[in-house]
Design a protein around this motif. Sequence first.
Motif, PDB file in Angstrom:
ATOM      1  N   TYR A 196      -6.355   6.635   1.448  1.00  0.00           N
ATOM      2  CA  TYR A 196      -6.959   6.484   0.508  1.00  0.00           C
ATOM      3  C   TYR A 196      -5.971   5.127  -0.167  1.00  0.00           C
ATOM      4  N   CYS A 230      -4.601  -2.147  -3.838  1.00  0.00           N
ATOM      5  CA  CYS A 230      -3.087  -1.927  -4.337  1.00  0.00           C
ATOM      6  C   CYS A 230      -3.516  -1.360  -5.961  1.00  0.00           C
ATOM      7  N   ILE A 246       0.597  -0.711   0.248  1.00  0.00           N
ATOM      8  CA  ILE A 246      -0.110  -0.224  -0.291  1.00  0.00           C
ATOM      9  C   ILE A 246       0.417   1.367  -0.369  1.00  0.00           C
ATOM     10  N   ARG A 250      -1.272   3.423  -6.974  1.00  0.00           N
ATOM     11  CA  ARG A 250      -2.644   2.985  -7.185  1.00  0.00           C
ATOM     12  C   ARG A 250      -3.389   4.060  -7.521  1.00  0.00           C
ATOM     13  N   PHE A 286       0.102   4.728  -2.180  1.00  0.00           N
ATOM     14  CA  PHE A 286      -1.168   5.527  -2.805  1.00  0.00           C
ATOM     15  C   PHE A 286      -0.800   5.966  -4.024  1.00  0.00           C
TER      16      PHE A 286
END
Lengths: 153, 400
Positions: A63, B30, A2, A8, A5
């Motif tokens: 997010y 992700c 992650i 993404r 972010f």
Amino acid sequence: MIGGFTKRLGRELNDLKSNPAVGISVFQADDFRIWLIDIKVMDDNPIYVGKKFRLQFRFAPTYPIEAPEVQFVASYGIEIPMHPHIYSNGHICLDVLGSGWSPVQTVASVSMSIQSMLAGNDRNERPPDDARYVAHAPISPKNTRFVYHDDSV
Amino acid sequence: MDDVSDPSDWTSTSLPQLEPLDTGLRCRICRDWYTAPMITECSHSFCSLCIRKCIAATPSAEAPCCPICRASVTEVRLRRNQVLEDLCFWFRSSRMTMLEFAKAQAESSQEKKDVSGKRRRHHLVNKTESSQEDGIRRSSRMRRSVSYQEHLDLDHEQPTEDNSAANSGCFVILDDEEATNGLVPCPVCNQRMTEKQVMRHIESCLSVKSISSSSHQHSLNGTTASSTSKPPKTLLTSSSFSSKPFQRLPKLQYSLLNESKLRNKLQDLGIPAHGNKQTLQNRHTEWVSLWNANADLTSPKSKTQLLRELSEWEASLTRYALQGKKEEDLDAWAMTHKSDFQDLIAIARSSVQKKQKAEEKSSVIEAEPRKLEEVAVVEEPDEEITSLSNNFVSGVSSED
């Protein structure tokens, strides 16, 4: 992972630009904090026909685990759409933006939910508590605890 | 790290049908390749860190649910999806080669289209011929497989072949052509060897490749790096799993701990222990997710690396908080306190006027030569206030 972010979001932006959904276009996405997405209601709903609306997405580093902050913004020639779940300050009462959020949702999917929410509306009016809400509304719609009481619209 | 590959890479190639496969090997949260994929009770898979963070972010009053189907999920019931991880690894290690091949093919077919109409017609004829041929071949293949199956149905005295026929007719035909000696090609160098040998071979093959061709090393960046630092996942035996130094961390019931107890817990874990209870709690939650996800990795990262990730996470949050303040919140704050500013300005003005009057009075009482100094003293605060009020006015008007 992650960590990024932004990674993404980069992919989402790529997606939005390379195969955009009908009636959804990126107006501005210069950074990974605020994006402006223009949406049009594609069917001939008399309330929205020929109009364009602008959604503002604000992203936090949390997010996509947490929902982005989404609201309509007014601009020159662009108004806040009339809808019994959209307040005149642009805040939207929609469960996917709050408790109904899931990390697999995307900017495109949220835009489409809102687009279809507009398309299915036949009431040219504001929420009943509009004036009261707008007077005391927090800056961020995410700080509002919306009660999703009416699923009929 | 800088893996900017995207499923859409395939769209303009001759193999656009690989796009869903490419998408399918990426985590839906992700949007990146699965890292230590974990399968939920509802059979959806996510990166270990993604789903753990997701569960950790669920308000304690609600039951954590699957991001895809909203079925309830429990962190302790997450299981490693080894097959998916392996698939992901194999696909990634051959992706660049496949992509280059598919791109080159698309380009060459584009060139063919660009040549004169005469040749195009020829090409078309060729194509139909080849497709006809293809059809013939296919039908013959089918016939062969059918006949083969019939054949098998007829005589059961061949137990060895019966086994392979149980798979499918098509498979049998392939075996027909490629000698059934159980050899498989290495996905990197195409050398044929037994399946077990491939497992051992691929690591050395990849590292050799990464040294020999720098361009390739670049393209395979993520994979080569991982393959040199850690062995391919399939190499792992159950014994190396149990010898992992990383034990899963339990979650804490923060409501049962006071600030100093929580601080002690953080100190025991060896992570920064400054800040208020909420900060401590958030940091602990993040650390548990990072740590447990790391324990799911085939070759876990060091604690130092994890600590670095934790501090990066915290830094990004602070940066964001400051950014937010700087812009809209400050503007909005200025808006809501507009009247307060005006009150302050009014108070400041009146106090200056009072001061002026008081000083005028005192100047009357005092001797003449001090008057010049007073003028200077009186002017100074006046200037300050006008500039201050100008600031407020400009701030407010820009907001409007």
